[in-house]
Design a protein around this motif. Sequence first.
Motif, PDB file in Angstrom:
ATOM      1  N   ILE A 102       7.821  13.410 -11.255  1.00 16.29           N
ATOM      2  CA  ILE A 102       9.094  12.689 -11.183  1.00 16.29           C
ATOM      3  C   ILE A 102       9.065  11.445 -12.064  1.00 16.29           C
ATOM      4  N   LEU A 103       7.874  10.888 -12.233  1.00 14.18           N
ATOM      5  CA  LEU A 103       7.695   9.628 -12.938  1.00 14.18           C
ATOM      6  C   LEU A 103       6.529   9.763 -13.911  1.00 14.18           C
ATOM      7  N   ASP A 104       6.713   9.267 -15.145  1.00 11.74           N
ATOM      8  CA  ASP A 104       5.594   9.358 -16.086  1.00 11.74           C
ATOM      9  C   ASP A 104       4.613   8.209 -15.842  1.00 11.74           C
ATOM     10  N   GLN A 105       3.386   8.398 -16.290  1.00 14.27           N
ATOM     11  CA  GLN A 105       2.301   7.454 -15.987  1.00 14.27           C
ATOM     12  C   GLN A 105       2.559   6.071 -16.585  1.00 14.27           C
ATOM     13  N   THR A 106       3.140   6.007 -17.783  1.00 11.17           N
ATOM     14  CA  THR A 106       3.402   4.716 -18.425  1.00 11.17           C
ATOM     15  C   THR A 106       4.358   3.874 -17.586  1.00 11.17           C
ATOM     16  N   THR A 123       0.831  -1.206   0.000  1.00 11.98           N
ATOM     17  CA  THR A 123       0.000   0.000   0.000  1.00 11.98           C
ATOM     18  C   THR A 123       0.865   1.255   0.000  1.00 11.98           C
ATOM     19  N   ILE A 124       1.890   1.265   0.831  1.00 15.58           N
ATOM     20  CA  ILE A 124       2.771   2.433   0.911  1.00 15.58           C
ATOM     21  C   ILE A 124       3.547   2.622  -0.391  1.00 15.58           C
ATOM     22  N   GLN A 125       4.052   1.529  -0.960  1.00 18.78           N
ATOM     23  CA  GLN A 125       4.782   1.640  -2.219  1.00 18.78           C
ATOM     24  C   GLN A 125       3.878   2.181  -3.329  1.00 18.78           C
ATOM     25  N   THR A 126       2.628   1.749  -3.339  1.00 16.91           N
ATOM     26  CA  THR A 126       1.672   2.244  -4.326  1.00 16.91           C
ATOM     27  C   THR A 126       1.458   3.751  -4.148  1.00 16.91           C
ATOM     28  N   GLU A 171       2.259   6.816  -6.845  1.00 21.32           N
ATOM     29  CA  GLU A 171       1.233   7.801  -7.218  1.00 21.32           C
ATOM     30  C   GLU A 171       1.710   9.229  -6.940  1.00 21.32           C
ATOM     31  N   LYS A 172       2.374   9.442  -5.828  1.00 21.76           N
ATOM     32  CA  LYS A 172       2.889  10.777  -5.490  1.00 21.76           C
ATOM     33  C   LYS A 172       3.977  11.204  -6.473  1.00 21.76           C
ATOM     34  N   LYS A 173       4.818  10.258  -6.902  1.00 18.29           N
ATOM     35  CA  LYS A 173       5.867  10.577  -7.870  1.00 18.29           C
ATOM     36  C   LYS A 173       5.261  11.003  -9.206  1.00 18.29           C
ATOM     37  N   VAL A 174       4.171  10.361  -9.599  1.00 17.63           N
ATOM     38  CA  VAL A 174       3.500  10.738 -10.845  1.00 17.63           C
ATOM     39  C   VAL A 174       2.936  12.143 -10.708  1.00 17.63           C
ATOM     40  N   LYS A 175       2.271  12.427  -9.593  1.00 18.36           N
ATOM     41  CA  LYS A 175       1.685  13.754  -9.378  1.00 18.36           C
ATOM     42  C   LYS A 175       2.747  14.841  -9.318  1.00 18.36           C
ATOM     43  N   ALA A 176       3.935  14.487  -8.793  1.00 13.37           N
ATOM     44  CA  ALA A 176       5.013  15.469  -8.684  1.00 13.37           C
ATOM     45  C   ALA A 176       5.780  15.627  -9.997  1.00 13.37           C
TER      46      ALA A 176
END
Length: 106
Positions: A57-61, A43-46, A50-55
């Motif tokens: 830092i990480l693309d959705q794909t 759960t925490i890793q998920t 999600e936070k990295k995508v919103k920030a």
Amino acid sequence: MRKMAATILALAMLVLSAVPALGATVDQGKLKELQELYQQKYTIQTQIIEKKVKAGILDQTKADKIMNKMKEHQQRINQDFEKGEFHDFGPKKGCGQKPSNAQKTE
């Protein structure tokens, strides 16, 4: 010849003494605690992904690929726990790291 016989005898005794430890019973209460901790970890890793995508830092794909792998891993863990088993899910042999003297192939 005696040294070889002594070595074989010592190895046989070592193997036979290890067998009872392999058949030890697993505390189901502790297994349940481990299962809950692994679920919390998932759960925490998920949430982190999600936070990295919103920030940004990480693309959705890439995030989707990571999350799918995490989900598959969590499902395997849950299946093992349902069987009353636990396997260490640490790094596997040959986990993608190359020796420093490895040659590049093209």
